[in-house]
Design a protein around this motif. Structure first.
Motif, mmCIF file in Angstrom:
data_model
loop_
_atom_site.group_PDB
_atom_site.id
_atom_site.type_symbol
_atom_site.label_atom_id
_atom_site.label_comp_id
_atom_site.label_asym_id
_atom_site.label_seq_id
_atom_site.Cartn_x
_atom_site.Cartn_y
_atom_site.Cartn_z
ATOM 1 N N VAL A 184 1.062 -1.040 0.061
ATOM 2 C CA VAL A 184 -0.056 0.017 -0.036
ATOM 3 C C VAL A 184 0.993 1.237 -0.048
ATOM 4 N N PRO A 185 0.731 2.270 -0.997
ATOM 5 C CA PRO A 185 -0.261 2.253 -1.749
ATOM 6 C C PRO A 185 0.076 1.394 -3.131
ATOM 7 N N TYR A 186 -1.010 0.781 -3.918
ATOM 8 C CA TYR A 186 -0.873 0.025 -4.925
ATOM 9 C C TYR A 186 -2.335 0.354 -6.061
ATOM 10 N N GLU A 187 -1.926 0.166 -7.201
ATOM 11 C CA GLU A 187 -2.827 0.406 -8.234
ATOM 12 C C GLU A 187 -2.919 -0.575 -9.368
ATOM 13 N N SER A 188 -4.062 -1.429 -9.421
ATOM 14 C CA SER A 188 -3.858 -2.439 -10.659
ATOM 15 C C SER A 188 -5.473 -2.468 -11.135
ATOM 16 N N GLU A 189 -5.490 -3.572 -11.647
ATOM 17 C CA GLU A 189 -7.037 -3.853 -12.570
ATOM 18 C C GLU A 189 -7.171 -5.332 -12.174
ATOM 19 N N ILE A 190 -8.568 -5.557 -12.312
ATOM 20 C CA ILE A 190 -9.243 -7.006 -12.045
ATOM 21 C C ILE A 190 -10.354 -7.071 -13.218
ATOM 22 N N GLY A 191 -9.922 -8.047 -13.966
ATOM 23 C CA GLY A 191 -10.860 -8.358 -15.255
ATOM 24 C C GLY A 191 -11.939 -9.103 -14.860
ATOM 25 N N LEU A 192 -13.132 -8.675 -14.235
ATOM 26 C CA LEU A 192 -14.126 -9.282 -13.978
ATOM 27 C C LEU A 192 -15.102 -9.730 -15.411
ATOM 28 N N VAL A 193 -14.957 -8.815 -16.304
ATOM 29 C CA VAL A 193 -15.518 -9.255 -17.761
ATOM 30 C C VAL A 193 -14.757 -10.431 -18.230
ATOM 31 N N ALA A 194 -13.651 -10.377 -18.354
ATOM 32 C CA ALA A 194 -13.069 -11.498 -18.889
ATOM 33 C C ALA A 194 -13.267 -12.832 -18.307
ATOM 34 N N ARG A 195 -13.425 -12.810 -16.873
ATOM 35 C CA ARG A 195 -13.732 -13.966 -16.267
ATOM 36 C C ARG A 195 -15.306 -14.358 -16.266
ATOM 37 N N ALA A 196 -16.297 -13.484 -16.727
ATOM 38 C CA ALA A 196 -17.474 -13.670 -16.866
ATOM 39 C C ALA A 196 -17.673 -14.429 -18.337
ATOM 40 N N TRP A 197 -16.955 -13.756 -19.331
ATOM 41 C CA TRP A 197 -16.717 -14.472 -20.510
ATOM 42 C C TRP A 197 -16.324 -15.909 -20.456
ATOM 43 N N MET A 198 -15.446 -16.077 -19.872
ATOM 44 C CA MET A 198 -14.782 -17.496 -19.695
ATOM 45 C C MET A 198 -15.928 -18.325 -19.147
ATOM 46 N N ARG A 199 -16.527 -18.170 -18.109
ATOM 47 C CA ARG A 199 -17.608 -18.853 -17.520
ATOM 48 C C ARG A 199 -18.623 -19.173 -18.419
ATOM 49 N N GLU A 200 -18.874 -17.951 -19.281
ATOM 50 C CA GLU A 200 -20.102 -18.258 -20.465
ATOM 51 C C GLU A 200 -19.468 -19.214 -21.304
ATOM 52 N N LEU A 201 -18.448 -19.102 -21.846
ATOM 53 C CA LEU A 201 -17.736 -20.256 -22.681
ATOM 54 C C LEU A 201 -17.584 -21.579 -22.381
ATOM 55 N N ALA A 202 -17.499 -21.663 -20.928
ATOM 56 C CA ALA A 202 -17.347 -22.953 -20.228
ATOM 57 C C ALA A 202 -18.675 -23.507 -20.088
ATOM 58 N N ALA A 203 -19.759 -22.750 -19.894
ATOM 59 C CA ALA A 203 -21.389 -23.228 -19.848
ATOM 60 C C ALA A 203 -21.626 -23.927 -21.145
#
Length: 348
Positions: A184-203
């Motif tokens: 701390v302090p620290y800045e970054s990103e989390i790819g929630l959209v990419a994870r949702a896309w992967m879940r959709e493909l897996a299904a």
């Protein structure tokens, strides 16, 4: 584009999540970067992907795909360069999902009737799915770890200019951020959209392999203590910079891929991790040296461009190490030669 962003910010009490800003800047109909008609790929565009360098990448990948002998579904086919090369090597049943009308038109002009375009994701998928430099352009949530807690970074207006503004993170974003150990302090990103896309493909994947080619890191490198400013980058006329508010809608806006998160999401959704390697290792395993050896070495005009292309694809200073290949799937018994010999340093 700026007027559209101001309208969106005003309609949401003066603040929008960065993921929403990225979605608008890239995909807003008629205004977003990928929704416009300007040249994106190649020497006349803003960046060059592996298939745009020439045919070497596609011809080498075709060796892997022929072993699977399955229909192909490509997401975000860009200019159609990869599809054109793969179809020149084998009579694949080739389908494309493309959300950009302009890019779809360009692909159709290049490929004609050799490929088929889908209006939506199929309910059932059997075969090979390819995503080449797709995930890096999916909207990401920007996060900051501060002394007062975990914050979501968003976009607001100050004197009619786009600026960063932070709010306490909530929900899924907060829960994911809590799992990461960063200074701390620290800045970054989390790819929630990419994870949702992967879940959709897996299904939807009944049987087959999903190949993801992109630049990025495993989690240990993505959230390295020294990577304190994240991975957000813009690409404009083959120059990269980090000012994400400079030209919204006029330039590419990307984040590196967290391959650990994608692989973990796939496994949690019931898929099997089939392979992970640097692009260089994958291409060497698939026989890029043999493909290069098919060229006429004595003809400099023919061989020199291929040698230069191989250098860009394989060199650690170019695409060879930063770009990775991830394969996940279900019910696959055919060999995956691209991962036959692994790089022990590449772990998820």
């Amino acid at each position: 584009m700026l007027a559209r962003l101001r309208e969106e910010i005003a309609a949401n009490q003066g603040w929008i999540a960065f993921a929403r800003y990225m979605e608008l800047a890239l995909y807003e109909p008629g205004l977003g970067y990928y929704a416009g008609g300007a040249q994106k790929f190649g020497a006349a565009g803003d960046f060059v992907t592996a298939p745009e360098l020439g045919s070497l990448f596609g011809r080498t990948l075709a060796r892997q795909l022929k072993a699977l002998d399955s229909p192909i579904l490509e997401f975000g086919a860009g200019s159609g360069a990869l599809a054109a090369t793969l179809l020149s090597q084998h009579g694949f049943d080739y389908r494309i999902v493309e959300i950009s009308p302009q890019l779809q038109a360009r692909q159709q002009a290049r490929l004609g009737t050799r490929a088929h375009w889908l209006e939506r994701l199929p309910e059932r998928i059997r075969g090979v799915v390819i995503a080449n430099e797709l995930v890096d352009a999916m909207p990401v949530h920007a996060v900051a770890w501060r002394a007062q807690g975990i914050m979501e970074r968003g976009v607001a207006l100050s004197d009619d200019r786009l600026v960063w503004r932070e709010k306490p993170a909530q929900g899924e974003l907060l829960q994911e951020a809590k799992t990461l150990s960063v200074p701390v302090p620290y800045e970054s990103e989390i790819g929630l959209v990419a994870r949702a896309w992967m879940r959709e493909l897996a299904a939807r994947l009944e049987e087959g392999v999903i190949f993801i080619f992109d630049y990025g890191f495993p989690r240990s490198e993505y959230y390295h203590p020294q990577r304190t400013s994240g991975t957000l980058m813009c690409h404009h006329r083959h120059r990269a910079h980090a000012d994400v508010f400079a030209r919204p809608g006029e330039e590419d806006l990307t984040a590196h891929v967290d391959f650990s998160a994608l692989a973990g999401t796939a496994v949690d959704a019931g898929l099997e991790l089939l392979g992970y390697a640097t692009q260089a290792r994958f291409l060497v395993n698939c026989g890029i040296t043999e493909v290069l050896g098919e060229a006429n070495v004595d003809n400099a005009l023919h061989y020199a461009p291929l040698a230069a292309e191989a250098q860009k694809l394989l060199s650690p200073a170019e695409m060879g190490e930063l770009f990775k290949v991830l394969a996940v799937g279900r019910g696959v018994r055919a060999p995956l030669p691209g991962f036959a010999r692994g790089d022990r340093s590449q772990t998820l």
